[in-house]
Design an enzyme around this catalytic site. Structure first.
Site, short mmCIF file in Angstrom:
data_model
loop_
_atom_site.label_atom_id
_atom_site.label_comp_id
_atom_site.label_asym_id
_atom_site.label_seq_id
_atom_site.Cartn_x
_atom_site.Cartn_y
_atom_site.Cartn_z
N GLU A 28 0.83 -1.21 0.00
CA GLU A 28 0.00 0.00 0.00
C GLU A 28 0.86 1.25 0.00
OE1 GLU A 28 -0.15 -2.65 1.94
OE2 GLU A 28 -2.14 -2.96 2.80
N CYS A 78 -1.88 -2.73 7.15
CA CYS A 78 -1.29 -2.68 8.48
C CYS A 78 -1.45 -1.27 9.06
CB CYS A 78 0.18 -3.08 8.43
SG CYS A 78 1.29 -1.74 7.94
N CYS A 119 0.51 1.57 7.35
CA CYS A 119 -0.12 1.96 6.08
C CYS A 119 -1.41 2.74 6.32
CB CYS A 119 -0.40 0.73 5.23
SG CYS A 119 1.12 -0.01 4.56
N1 THU Z 1 2.39 -6.42 4.09
C1 THU Z 1 1.90 -5.58 3.12
O1 THU Z 1 2.52 -5.39 2.08
N2 THU Z 1 0.71 -4.98 3.36
C2 THU Z 1 -0.07 -5.18 4.46
O2 THU Z 1 -1.08 -4.53 4.63
C3 THU Z 1 0.31 -6.21 5.43
C4 THU Z 1 1.74 -6.62 5.37
C5 THU Z 1 3.66 -7.12 3.83
C6 THU Z 1 4.82 -6.64 4.64
C7 THU Z 1 5.72 -7.87 4.62
O3 THU Z 1 6.50 -7.83 3.45
C8 THU Z 1 4.77 -9.03 4.54
O4 THU Z 1 3.52 -8.48 4.14
C9 THU Z 1 4.59 -9.79 5.84
O5 THU Z 1 4.25 -8.96 6.88
#
Ligand code: THU
Length: 132
Positions: free
Chosen positions: A55, A88, A91
């Site tokens: 994101e 998360c 984000c």
């Molecule tokens: N991750 C994302 O890209 N977006 C999210 O909203 C949740 C987590 C990624 C970060 C990391 O590379 C992997 O997912 C595991 O946490």
């Protein structure tokens, strides 16, 4: 671009994720109000804290391309999860920086089912600029 098309884009771009440490690929498709769609993927690092989520990759790319606060319409997020994949908390804070309260967040699961919420619903009591 409709909901399904935006989600399909997030699912496709997920293949470009760089996630050798978690083996968890995430794709984001960020829809701008002018109709442009910007890709984002998670980009991990051997120093784990340097990882950037899908994101944020998309949002920062939009800013680098000249978009401003208020130009953001929606984002679809895709990962191979059973549950709907939510952004998360880091984000979420970045989304709040640039998105309006009615900005749409399309969470999906591995089956491409969609749960849509507004940014205001996703982040109640958001930390924004404070009046002092
Ligand atoms: N991750 C994302 O890209 N977006 C999210 O909203 C949740 C987590 C990624 C970060 C990391 O590379 C992997 O997912 C595991 O946490």
């Amino acid at each position: 671009m409709n909901q399904q098309q935006l989600v399909e884009r997030a699912r496709q771009v997920k293949e470009n994720a760089y996630s050798p440490y978690s083996n968890f690929r995430v794709g984001a498709a960020l829809l701008m109000k002018d109709g442009t769609v910007i890709n984002g993927v998670n980009v991990e690092n051997v120093s784990f804290g340097a990882t950037n989520c899908a994101e944020r990759t998309a949002i920062y790319t939009a800013i680098a391309q000249g978009y401003k606060k208020g130009d953001f319409e929606a984002v679809a997020v895709s990962g191979d999860t059973v549950d709907f994949l939510p952004p998360c908390s880091i984000c979420r804070q970045v989304l709040v920086e640039f998105g309006d309260p009615d900005f749409k967040v399309l969470m999906t699961n591995g089956e491409a089912e969609i749960k849509e919420v507004t940014l205001d619903e996703l982040v109640p009591f958001a930390f924004t600029e404070l009046e002092m």
